[in-house]
Scaffold this motif. Sequence first.
Motif, PDB file in Angstrom:
ATOM      1  N   ARG A 190       0.840  -1.193   0.000  1.00  0.00           N
ATOM      2  CA  ARG A 190       0.000   0.000   0.000  1.00  0.00           C
ATOM      3  C   ARG A 190       0.878   1.248   0.000  1.00  0.00           C
ATOM      4  NH1 ARG A 190      -5.060  -1.327   2.328  1.00  0.00           N
ATOM      5  NH2 ARG A 190      -5.735  -3.305   1.355  1.00  0.00           N
ATOM      6  N   GLU A 195      -1.137   0.024  -9.174  1.00  0.00           N
ATOM      7  CA  GLU A 195      -2.166  -0.826  -9.780  1.00  0.00           C
ATOM      8  C   GLU A 195      -3.405  -0.826  -8.889  1.00  0.00           C
ATOM      9  OE1 GLU A 195      -2.850  -5.504 -11.084  1.00  0.00           O
ATOM     10  OE2 GLU A 195      -0.857  -4.771 -10.501  1.00  0.00           O
ATOM     11  N   LEU A 196      -4.539  -0.405  -9.441  1.00  0.00           N
ATOM     12  CA  LEU A 196      -5.765  -0.318  -8.658  1.00  0.00           C
ATOM     13  C   LEU A 196      -6.225  -1.698  -8.203  1.00  0.00           C
ATOM     14  CD1 LEU A 196      -7.882   2.370 -10.575  1.00  0.00           C
ATOM     15  CD2 LEU A 196      -6.776   2.588  -8.338  1.00  0.00           C
ATOM     16  N   THR A 197      -6.453  -1.837  -6.912  1.00  0.00           N
ATOM     17  CA  THR A 197      -6.985  -3.080  -6.353  1.00  0.00           C
ATOM     18  C   THR A 197      -8.425  -2.899  -5.890  1.00  0.00           C
ATOM     19  OG1 THR A 197      -6.036  -2.477  -4.197  1.00  0.00           O
ATOM     20  CG2 THR A 197      -4.714  -3.901  -5.635  1.00  0.00           C
ATOM     21  N   SER A 198      -8.856  -1.643  -5.799  1.00  0.00           N
ATOM     22  CA  SER A 198     -10.231  -1.283  -5.455  1.00  0.00           C
ATOM     23  C   SER A 198     -10.410   0.166  -5.897  1.00  0.00           C
ATOM     24  CB  SER A 198     -10.486  -1.443  -3.954  1.00  0.00           C
ATOM     25  OG  SER A 198      -9.757  -0.499  -3.207  1.00  0.00           O
ATOM     26  N   GLN A 242      -8.012   2.171  -3.609  1.00  0.00           N
ATOM     27  CA  GLN A 242      -6.769   1.556  -3.144  1.00  0.00           C
ATOM     28  C   GLN A 242      -5.906   1.156  -4.331  1.00  0.00           C
ATOM     29  OE1 GLN A 242      -5.560   1.236  -0.162  1.00  0.00           O
ATOM     30  NE2 GLN A 242      -7.313   1.779   1.137  1.00  0.00           N
ATOM     31  N   ALA A 243      -4.607   1.319  -4.176  1.00  0.00           N
ATOM     32  CA  ALA A 243      -3.672   0.937  -5.236  1.00  0.00           C
ATOM     33  C   ALA A 243      -2.513   0.171  -4.627  1.00  0.00           C
ATOM     34  CB  ALA A 243      -3.160   2.161  -5.976  1.00  0.00           C
ATOM     35  N   SER A 244      -1.918  -0.690  -5.436  1.00  0.00           N
ATOM     36  CA  SER A 244      -0.787  -1.499  -4.990  1.00  0.00           C
ATOM     37  C   SER A 244       0.479  -1.029  -5.691  1.00  0.00           C
ATOM     38  CB  SER A 244      -1.036  -2.976  -5.313  1.00  0.00           C
ATOM     39  OG  SER A 244       0.080  -3.767  -4.954  1.00  0.00           O
ATOM     40  N   TYR A 245       1.560  -0.977  -4.931  1.00  0.00           N
ATOM     41  CA  TYR A 245       2.842  -0.517  -5.460  1.00  0.00           C
ATOM     42  C   TYR A 245       3.886  -1.619  -5.301  1.00  0.00           C
ATOM     43  CZ  TYR A 245       0.510   3.993  -5.134  1.00  0.00           C
ATOM     44  OH  TYR A 245      -0.381   5.021  -5.279  1.00  0.00           O
TER      45      TYR A 245
END
Length: 210
Positions: free
Chosen positions: A2, A30-33, A36-39
């Motif tokens: 996150r 990268e959008l996970t919701s 929320q995004a993942s790095y």
Amino acid sequence: MRIGELSRRTGVSVPTIKFYVREGLLPAGELTSPNQASYGEAHVQRLRLIRALLDVGGMSIAEIRCVIEAIDDPDRPVHEVLGTAASRMVPRYEREPGAGIEEARRKVDELITARGWHTVPSNLASEALATALAALDEVGHGAFIEVLDVYADAAELVARADLDYVARNVAREELVESTVVGTVLGDAIFSALRRMAHVDASDRLFGEAK
């Protein structure tokens, strides 16, 4: 990871990370919701590069964007990428050129030709050198030109050492970061060594016999 963890790992605040994303310096996560995004590790490395360019290289956001664009262009030769980064670290002198600037530029052209350097007089570093030589002449120390070849010999040795170090890194981002950090910190190291050598040389030439 996150964005909070990315912030903790790099020491860059969340608002600053979001600013870099908006400015196009850092890829979006990268959008996970919807919110929320993942790095990943690539984001960690890119943030460290941005901080090196900003904090150590002293570059502006606009200059960093130029370097980032060069890095992200897979068709751009590595030599050109390194040139893009290095050119942003050449000092820009705002002083008005004096009457001796044209003669100084001629001397720089002669130096480039004599040493067979793969550079051009329009190079920013060439102009910075000409400005420094003109300033020396203005204050009555134009004879300093006599040691220019000695300086050039030392510069070639240091430049080869710098690039030999850089060549041991493979990734394009590591190449640029090594060039930026190595150049800036290398300048500091070389300056410190020169001061130390000055003290030693002064003592040997002018100091009282021990």
